[in-house]
Design a protein around this motif. Structure first.
Motif, PDB file in Angstrom:
ATOM      1  N   ARG A 102       0.818  -1.222   0.000  1.00  0.00           N
ATOM      2  CA  ARG A 102       0.000   0.000   0.000  1.00  0.00           C
ATOM      3  C   ARG A 102       0.845   1.262   0.000  1.00  0.00           C
ATOM      4  N   GLU A 103       2.118   1.130   0.418  1.00  0.00           N
ATOM      5  CA  GLU A 103       3.031   2.275   0.350  1.00  0.00           C
ATOM      6  C   GLU A 103       3.823   2.276  -0.954  1.00  0.00           C
ATOM      7  N   GLU A 104       3.420   1.378  -1.877  1.00  0.00           N
ATOM      8  CA  GLU A 104       3.998   1.299  -3.216  1.00  0.00           C
ATOM      9  C   GLU A 104       5.478   0.948  -3.193  1.00  0.00           C
ATOM     10  N   ASN A 105       5.892   0.192  -2.176  1.00  0.00           N
ATOM     11  CA  ASN A 105       7.258  -0.329  -2.132  1.00  0.00           C
ATOM     12  C   ASN A 105       7.260  -1.712  -2.785  1.00  0.00           C
ATOM     13  N   PHE A 106       7.018  -1.736  -4.072  1.00  0.00           N
ATOM     14  CA  PHE A 106       6.909  -3.008  -4.782  1.00  0.00           C
ATOM     15  C   PHE A 106       8.296  -3.612  -4.979  1.00  0.00           C
ATOM     16  N   GLY A 107       8.383  -4.868  -4.795  1.00  0.00           N
ATOM     17  CA  GLY A 107       9.636  -5.580  -4.986  1.00  0.00           C
ATOM     18  C   GLY A 107       9.396  -7.069  -4.877  1.00  0.00           C
ATOM     19  N   LYS A 108      10.377  -7.839  -5.308  1.00  0.00           N
ATOM     20  CA  LYS A 108      10.211  -9.285  -5.286  1.00  0.00           C
ATOM     21  C   LYS A 108      10.107  -9.828  -3.865  1.00  0.00           C
ATOM     22  N   ASN A 109      10.708  -9.117  -2.893  1.00  0.00           N
ATOM     23  CA  ASN A 109      10.597  -9.582  -1.512  1.00  0.00           C
ATOM     24  C   ASN A 109       9.175  -9.426  -0.986  1.00  0.00           C
ATOM     25  N   VAL A 110       8.435  -8.436  -1.492  1.00  0.00           N
ATOM     26  CA  VAL A 110       7.038  -8.268  -1.093  1.00  0.00           C
ATOM     27  C   VAL A 110       6.198  -9.403  -1.686  1.00  0.00           C
ATOM     28  N   VAL A 111       6.490  -9.761  -2.930  1.00  0.00           N
ATOM     29  CA  VAL A 111       5.808 -10.907  -3.544  1.00  0.00           C
ATOM     30  C   VAL A 111       6.092 -12.162  -2.736  1.00  0.00           C
ATOM     31  N   LYS A 112       7.345 -12.317  -2.353  1.00  0.00           N
ATOM     32  CA  LYS A 112       7.746 -13.487  -1.567  1.00  0.00           C
ATOM     33  C   LYS A 112       6.993 -13.527  -0.243  1.00  0.00           C
ATOM     34  N   ALA A 113       6.870 -12.379   0.423  1.00  0.00           N
ATOM     35  CA  ALA A 113       6.181 -12.331   1.712  1.00  0.00           C
ATOM     36  C   ALA A 113       4.701 -12.661   1.557  1.00  0.00           C
ATOM     37  N   PHE A 114       4.046 -12.090   0.553  1.00  0.00           N
ATOM     38  CA  PHE A 114       2.632 -12.400   0.304  1.00  0.00           C
ATOM     39  C   PHE A 114       2.460 -13.898   0.025  1.00  0.00           C
ATOM     40  N   TYR A 115       3.312 -14.426  -0.866  1.00  0.00           N
ATOM     41  CA  TYR A 115       3.154 -15.811  -1.276  1.00  0.00           C
ATOM     42  C   TYR A 115       3.414 -16.771  -0.115  1.00  0.00           C
ATOM     43  N   SER A 116       4.459 -16.505   0.667  1.00  0.00           N
ATOM     44  CA  SER A 116       4.768 -17.357   1.824  1.00  0.00           C
ATOM     45  C   SER A 116       3.646 -17.296   2.853  1.00  0.00           C
ATOM     46  N   SER A 117       3.058 -16.123   3.019  1.00  0.00           N
ATOM     47  CA  SER A 117       1.925 -15.993   3.941  1.00  0.00           C
ATOM     48  C   SER A 117       0.771 -16.868   3.477  1.00  0.00           C
ATOM     49  N   GLY A 118       0.480 -16.857   2.180  1.00  0.00           N
ATOM     50  CA  GLY A 118      -0.587 -17.699   1.654  1.00  0.00           C
ATOM     51  C   GLY A 118      -0.317 -19.177   1.864  1.00  0.00           C
TER      52      GLY A 118
END
Length: 317
Positions: A102-118
């Motif tokens: 939501r703070e627009e800090n897009f990066g592969k680590n954010v994808v990783k965090a979302f995916y691991s959470s799922g």
């Protein structure tokens, strides 16, 4: 311990095994329950080939070994503390990724965090049906991981937070969380990564600009995010939640001046008989409270302790 390679026929358990491998040296509880869930899924999917049997037996042996070596670890031996541990970990990871997105800090680590959470929310199904909040977080995390991944892959800028309300049902539908499912991003298919470790090499998280003088949160580095979940920041209590989606966030700490009006003492009812099932439920709430305190989450601890007190005092939840 070296495990045999995962055969293509057990592709459905690869991401659970990968998550377990990533946590072998830093969180044995996550590693244990990830492999146990992989075993449960693998046994159902197995066609009993030699490769499949070799892998599944190796997982069984490892699970037995870990139980013996960690006999004093309640979260590894007993389901109630294990569920609380994994649930807190999944939520912390989800909130971190949600805030960065939501703070627009897009990066592969954010994808990783979302995916691991799922994936962690998938593992929580070991303990029974997910709560409404957990199911919503799980669905959103998987969709968001796939969406940001595809945007970065195509050189596009992701939209922070959820898409407009009118598109929520379509975007979060199960069809759109599967490879080839259609979704946002201009109608392009959203394909979750099959091997998240290979697809997403971690990169540093840029510290966001505080939204107010009282907001003082410094995001950890990407390595700290996955190595130490206790360092994951929680969003400010007054932060605006993403439109059209309400992730589970513990309620704000009440002002001490009004705390007495909120937390009224619970008067035990006369002649209340507590059943064995209710005793187990009360123990579960107390375990949740203790686990929440491990993450400095006082509000959730208070909420669960109140539930336990009410149940024991009145016989009703």
């Amino acid at each position: 311990m070296e495990f045999p390679p995962c055969p293509p026929s057990l592709k459905s358990i690869q991401h659970f095994l990968k998550l377990a491998q990533e946590h072998d040296s830093r969180d044995i509880v996550i590693a244990y329950w990830a492999r146990l869930y992989a075993l449960q899924v693998g046994l159902k999917a197995s066609t009993q080939t030699g490769e499949e049997t070799k892998l599944l037996l190796a997982i069984m042996d490892w699970l037995e070994l870990m139980k013996k070596q960690n006999a004093d670890n309640e979260a590894l031996i007993h389901e109630v503390p294990a569920q609380a541990h994994i649930e807190n970990y999944a939520l912390k990871l989800f909130l971190y990724a949600d805030k960065q997105d939501r703070e627009e800090n897009f990066g592969k680590n954010v994808v990783k965090a979302f995916y691991s959470s799922g994936v962690l929310y998938d593992i929580l199904q070991t303990f029974g049906e997910l709560s409404e909040e957990a199911m919503q977080n799980r669905k959103y995390a998987k969709w968001k991981a796939a969406y940001i991944h595809n945007c970065l892959k195509n050189g596009e800028t992701p939209i922070p937070g959820p898409l407009p309300d009118d598109d929520d049902d379509a975007e979060f539908g199960e069809d759109n969380l599967s490879p080839g499912g259609s979704g946002g991003n201009g109608g392009a298919s959203i394909t979750p990564p099959e091997n998240e470790a290979a697809a997403f090499q971690l990169e540093p998280v840029q510290p966001p600009t505080p939204s107010s003088p009282t907001t003082n949160i410094t995001p950890p580095t990407a390595e700290e995010v996955l190595n130490n979940p206790n360092k994951l920041p929680s969003p400010p209590v007054d932060e605006e939640k993403p439109g059209g989606f309400e992730p589970y966030v513990p309620t704000a700490q009440p002002n001490p001046a009004i705390a007495a009006t909120i937390y009224q003492p619970i008067v035990p009812a006369v002649g209340v008989h507590i059943t064995p099932d209710q005793m187990i439920t009360a123990q579960k709430y107390c375990k949740y409270a203790g686990s929440a305190l491990n993450y400095d989450d006082v509000n959730t601890a208070i909420e669960n302790l109140q539930k336990a007190l009410k149940l024991l005092s009145t016989g009703a939840e």
